[in-house]
Write a protein that holds these residues in place. Structure first.
Motif, PDB file in Angstrom:
ATOM      1  N   GLY A   1       1.196  -1.240   0.123  1.00 32.84           N
ATOM      2  CA  GLY A   1      -0.001  -0.029   0.031  1.00 32.84           C
ATOM      3  C   GLY A   1       0.815   1.297  -0.209  1.00 32.84           C
ATOM      4  N   LEU A   2       1.597   1.292   0.859  1.00 31.49           N
ATOM      5  CA  LEU A   2       2.761   1.999   0.797  1.00 31.49           C
ATOM      6  C   LEU A   2       3.398   2.706  -1.287  1.00 31.49           C
ATOM      7  CD1 LEU A   2       4.447   2.217   4.539  1.00 31.49           C
ATOM      8  CD2 LEU A   2       2.988   3.419   4.160  1.00 31.49           C
ATOM      9  N   LEU A   3       4.001   1.402  -0.706  1.00 31.93           N
ATOM     10  CA  LEU A   3       4.679   1.168  -2.592  1.00 31.93           C
ATOM     11  C   LEU A   3       3.692   2.211  -3.630  1.00 31.93           C
ATOM     12  CD1 LEU A   3       6.371   0.490  -4.908  1.00 31.93           C
ATOM     13  CD2 LEU A   3       5.985  -1.004  -4.746  1.00 31.93           C
ATOM     14  N   ALA A   4       2.267   1.257  -3.679  1.00 33.14           N
ATOM     15  CA  ALA A   4       1.056   2.144  -4.382  1.00 33.14           C
ATOM     16  C   ALA A   4       0.743   3.461  -3.944  1.00 33.14           C
ATOM     17  CB  ALA A   4       0.030   1.447  -3.940  1.00 33.14           C
ATOM     18  N   GLY A   5       1.284   4.065  -3.159  1.00 37.64           N
ATOM     19  CA  GLY A   5       0.808   5.254  -1.933  1.00 37.64           C
ATOM     20  C   GLY A   5       1.890   6.228  -2.724  1.00 37.64           C
ATOM     21  N   SER A   6       3.390   6.000  -2.792  1.00 41.40           N
ATOM     22  CA  SER A   6       4.652   6.522  -2.972  1.00 41.40           C
ATOM     23  C   SER A   6       4.228   6.594  -5.019  1.00 41.40           C
ATOM     24  CB  SER A   6       5.562   5.877  -2.789  1.00 41.40           C
ATOM     25  OG  SER A   6       5.916   5.964  -1.790  1.00 41.40           O
ATOM     26  N   LEU A   7       3.912   5.842  -5.450  1.00 42.58           N
ATOM     27  CA  LEU A   7       3.902   5.985  -7.106  1.00 42.58           C
ATOM     28  C   LEU A   7       2.821   6.485  -7.478  1.00 42.58           C
ATOM     29  CD1 LEU A   7       4.141   1.658  -8.645  1.00 42.58           C
ATOM     30  CD2 LEU A   7       5.990   3.867  -8.720  1.00 42.58           C
ATOM     31  N   ALA A   8       1.244   6.861  -6.802  1.00 39.57           N
ATOM     32  CA  ALA A   8       0.430   7.658  -7.004  1.00 39.57           C
ATOM     33  C   ALA A   8       0.721   8.701  -6.882  1.00 39.57           C
ATOM     34  CB  ALA A   8      -0.724   7.068  -6.089  1.00 39.57           C
ATOM     35  N   GLY A   9       1.655   8.942  -6.087  1.00 41.42           N
ATOM     36  CA  GLY A   9       1.519  10.466  -6.096  1.00 41.42           C
ATOM     37  C   GLY A   9       2.957  11.165  -7.157  1.00 41.42           C
ATOM     38  N   LEU A  10       3.216   9.454  -6.940  1.00 39.36           N
ATOM     39  CA  LEU A  10       4.795  10.801  -8.352  1.00 39.36           C
ATOM     40  C   LEU A  10       4.702  10.613  -9.617  1.00 39.36           C
ATOM     41  CD1 LEU A  10       7.760  11.418  -8.127  1.00 39.36           C
ATOM     42  CD2 LEU A  10       8.218   9.741  -7.553  1.00 39.36           C
ATOM     43  N   LEU A  11       3.351   9.839 -10.206  1.00 38.86           N
ATOM     44  CA  LEU A  11       2.850   9.502 -10.889  1.00 38.86           C
ATOM     45  C   LEU A  11       1.697   9.584 -12.021  1.00 38.86           C
ATOM     46  CD1 LEU A  11       5.366   5.665 -11.494  1.00 38.86           C
ATOM     47  CD2 LEU A  11       5.551   8.165 -12.575  1.00 38.86           C
ATOM     48  N   GLY A  12       1.042   9.880 -10.836  1.00 44.49           N
ATOM     49  CA  GLY A  12      -0.059  10.478 -11.261  1.00 44.49           C
ATOM     50  C   GLY A  12      -1.273   9.010 -11.313  1.00 44.49           C
ATOM     51  N   ILE A  13      -0.878   8.271 -10.585  1.00 47.63           N
ATOM     52  CA  ILE A  13      -2.284   7.317 -11.132  1.00 47.63           C
ATOM     53  C   ILE A  13      -2.703   6.660 -10.363  1.00 47.63           C
ATOM     54  CG2 ILE A  13       0.020   5.565 -12.231  1.00 47.63           C
ATOM     55  CD1 ILE A  13       1.249   3.736 -10.350  1.00 47.63           C
ATOM     56  N   GLY A  14      -3.080   5.972  -9.501  1.00 48.22           N
ATOM     57  CA  GLY A  14      -4.304   5.441  -8.745  1.00 48.22           C
ATOM     58  C   GLY A  14      -3.708   4.654  -7.419  1.00 48.22           C
ATOM     59  N   GLY A  15      -3.364   4.126  -7.827  1.00 49.10           N
ATOM     60  CA  GLY A  15      -2.661   2.482  -7.097  1.00 49.10           C
ATOM     61  C   GLY A  15      -3.088   1.386  -7.501  1.00 49.10           C
ATOM     62  N   GLY A  16      -4.425   1.084  -8.692  1.00 44.69           N
ATOM     63  CA  GLY A  16      -4.635   0.173  -8.978  1.00 44.69           C
ATOM     64  C   GLY A  16      -3.385  -1.406  -9.771  1.00 44.69           C
ATOM     65  N   LEU A  17      -2.993  -0.045 -10.054  1.00 43.06           N
ATOM     66  CA  LEU A  17      -1.735  -1.088 -11.004  1.00 43.06           C
ATOM     67  C   LEU A  17      -1.058  -2.544  -9.260  1.00 43.06           C
ATOM     68  CD1 LEU A  17       1.634   0.116 -10.642  1.00 43.06           C
ATOM     69  CD2 LEU A  17       0.986   1.325 -11.930  1.00 43.06           C
ATOM     70  N   ILE A  18      -0.724  -1.741  -8.377  1.00 48.33           N
ATOM     71  CA  ILE A  18      -0.035  -2.666  -7.679  1.00 48.33           C
ATOM     72  C   ILE A  18      -1.163  -3.052  -6.790  1.00 48.33           C
ATOM     73  CG2 ILE A  18       0.935  -2.084  -5.443  1.00 48.33           C
ATOM     74  CD1 ILE A  18       2.428  -1.959  -7.626  1.00 48.33           C
ATOM     75  N   PHE A  19      -2.717  -2.770  -6.863  1.00 50.12           N
ATOM     76  CA  PHE A  19      -3.757  -3.202  -5.722  1.00 50.12           C
ATOM     77  C   PHE A  19      -3.789  -4.681  -6.230  1.00 50.12           C
ATOM     78  CE2 PHE A  19      -4.373   1.420  -3.982  1.00 50.12           C
ATOM     79  CZ  PHE A  19      -3.444   1.374  -2.992  1.00 50.12           C
ATOM     80  N   ALA A  20      -4.471  -4.479  -7.593  1.00 47.93           N
ATOM     81  CA  ALA A  20      -5.095  -5.460  -8.531  1.00 47.93           C
ATOM     82  C   ALA A  20      -4.760  -7.070  -8.603  1.00 47.93           C
ATOM     83  CB  ALA A  20      -5.707  -4.947  -9.693  1.00 47.93           C
ATOM     84  N   PRO A  21      -2.790  -6.902  -8.682  1.00 45.77           N
ATOM     85  CA  PRO A  21      -2.610  -8.223  -9.058  1.00 45.77           C
ATOM     86  C   PRO A  21      -2.080  -8.010  -7.066  1.00 45.77           C
ATOM     87  CG  PRO A  21      -1.292  -6.526  -9.876  1.00 45.77           C
ATOM     88  CD  PRO A  21      -2.306  -5.833  -9.604  1.00 45.77           C
ATOM     89  N   LEU A  22      -2.488  -7.503  -6.126  1.00 49.16           N
ATOM     90  CA  LEU A  22      -2.305  -8.068  -5.130  1.00 49.16           C
ATOM     91  C   LEU A  22      -3.849  -8.756  -4.396  1.00 49.16           C
ATOM     92  CD1 LEU A  22      -0.834  -7.994  -2.421  1.00 49.16           C
ATOM     93  CD2 LEU A  22      -1.855  -5.913  -1.845  1.00 49.16           C
ATOM     94  N   LEU A  23      -4.515  -8.806  -4.665  1.00 51.95           N
ATOM     95  CA  LEU A  23      -5.777  -8.557  -4.652  1.00 51.95           C
ATOM     96  C   LEU A  23      -6.419 -10.214  -5.509  1.00 51.95           C
ATOM     97  CD1 LEU A  23      -7.773  -5.262  -4.418  1.00 51.95           C
ATOM     98  CD2 LEU A  23      -7.322  -7.053  -2.401  1.00 51.95           C
ATOM     99  N   LEU A  24      -5.703 -10.102  -6.537  1.00 49.32           N
ATOM    100  CA  LEU A  24      -5.894 -11.364  -6.912  1.00 49.32           C
ATOM    101  C   LEU A  24      -5.434 -12.391  -6.404  1.00 49.32           C
ATOM    102  CD1 LEU A  24      -5.642  -9.938 -10.424  1.00 49.32           C
ATOM    103  CD2 LEU A  24      -8.035 -11.364  -9.302  1.00 49.32           C
TER     104      LEU A  24
END
Length: 256
Positions: A13-36
């Motif tokens: 979650g911390l990694l996803a947030g860091s990428l979200a703030g830096l690259l303008g993404i929502g973090g779904g690219l980390i969340f979705a594979p994790l939840l699968l």
């Protein structure tokens, strides 16, 4: 959520947030594979990912709006279109099979891998900069499609589109993207909540963890070179194209 899942979810979650703030993404690219990986079905994972994206994506816009780094008129257009289109596309995802959703993700990421490029410029708000509102509206609609149909924030789609086709400096494109992602994910989350799709508690835990990191990284956006941002986006798109394609093939083979 078991303790083992929690130990994995919090740092990711911390990694996803860091990428979200830096690259303008929502973090779904980390969340979705994790939840699968945690055992959720594709439909449940994508809906839960959307719940997590909402608090994650809000971290970036809070910083950018506070610093007046987003033009208000252009920001309003892309945010409104992202919200409205997400309401529409979030109703359509249930009609597609899980492997089809993952295949669409993979194809989208492959296109992005070869299209992402950086533009020169510092990305600051400039009164002389004129971004076509119709183009921004179309980009917002793409965000709604990604968020409502595929459970992704859409930042990996929007940033390359704005840079390549609308000539928006990459840092400003990232700021627009964070705002659109927050709006599209909010609209899709409302639809998924009323339909009973996704795990709200898991999504909020991931999202609130990521939101802390998103605010920290968003405040440091101006210190990163545009070329570095472009390479980070390209690398993420390639990894996700391979992962989504592999998962889609596995699900398709299981059905047959």
């Amino acid at each position: 959520m078991e303790l083992g899942d929690l130990l994995v979810a919090v740092p990711l979650g911390l990694l996803a947030g860091s990428l979200a703030g830096l690259l303008g993404i929502g973090g779904g690219l980390i969340f979705a594979p994790l939840l699968l990986w945690m055992g959720l079905s594709p439909h449940q994972a994508l809906a839960t990912s959307t719940f997590a994206i909402v608090p994650t994506a809000l971290g970036g816009p809070v910083i950018h709006l506070r610093h007046r780094a987003i033009p208000w008129k252009e920001g309003f257009v892309i945010a409104l279109m992202a919200f409205a289109s997400a309401l529409v596309f979030s109703r359509l995802g249930r009609f597609a099979a899980g492997w089809q959703l993952l295949l669409m993700q993979s194809l989208m990421y492959w296109v992005l891998t070869v299209s992402i490029r950086a533009e020169q410029g510092d990305g600051r708000v400039d009164d002389s900069l004129r971004v076509p509102l119709t183009g921004l509206g179309a980009v917002g609609a793409v965000a709604g499609l990604a968020g409502g149909l595929l459970g992704l924030g859409g930042g990996l789609v929007m940033v390359p589109l704005m840079v390549r086709w609308l000539d928006v400096p990459i840092r400003l494109a990232i700021r627009f993207s964070t705002l659109a992602v927050a709006c599209s994910a909010s609209a899709a989350s409302l639809q998924f909540f009323f339909e009973g799709r996704g795990q709200l508690s898991i999504g909020l835990l991931l999202g609130l963890t990521a939101a802390l990191a998103a605010q920290w990284s968003a405040s440091r956006l101006d210190s990163i070179k545009p070329q570095t941002l472009a390479w980070l986006l390209r690398g993420l798109a390639l990894l996700l194209a391979l992962d989504s394609g592999r998962r889609a093939m596995q699900l398709a083979l299981q059905m047959h």
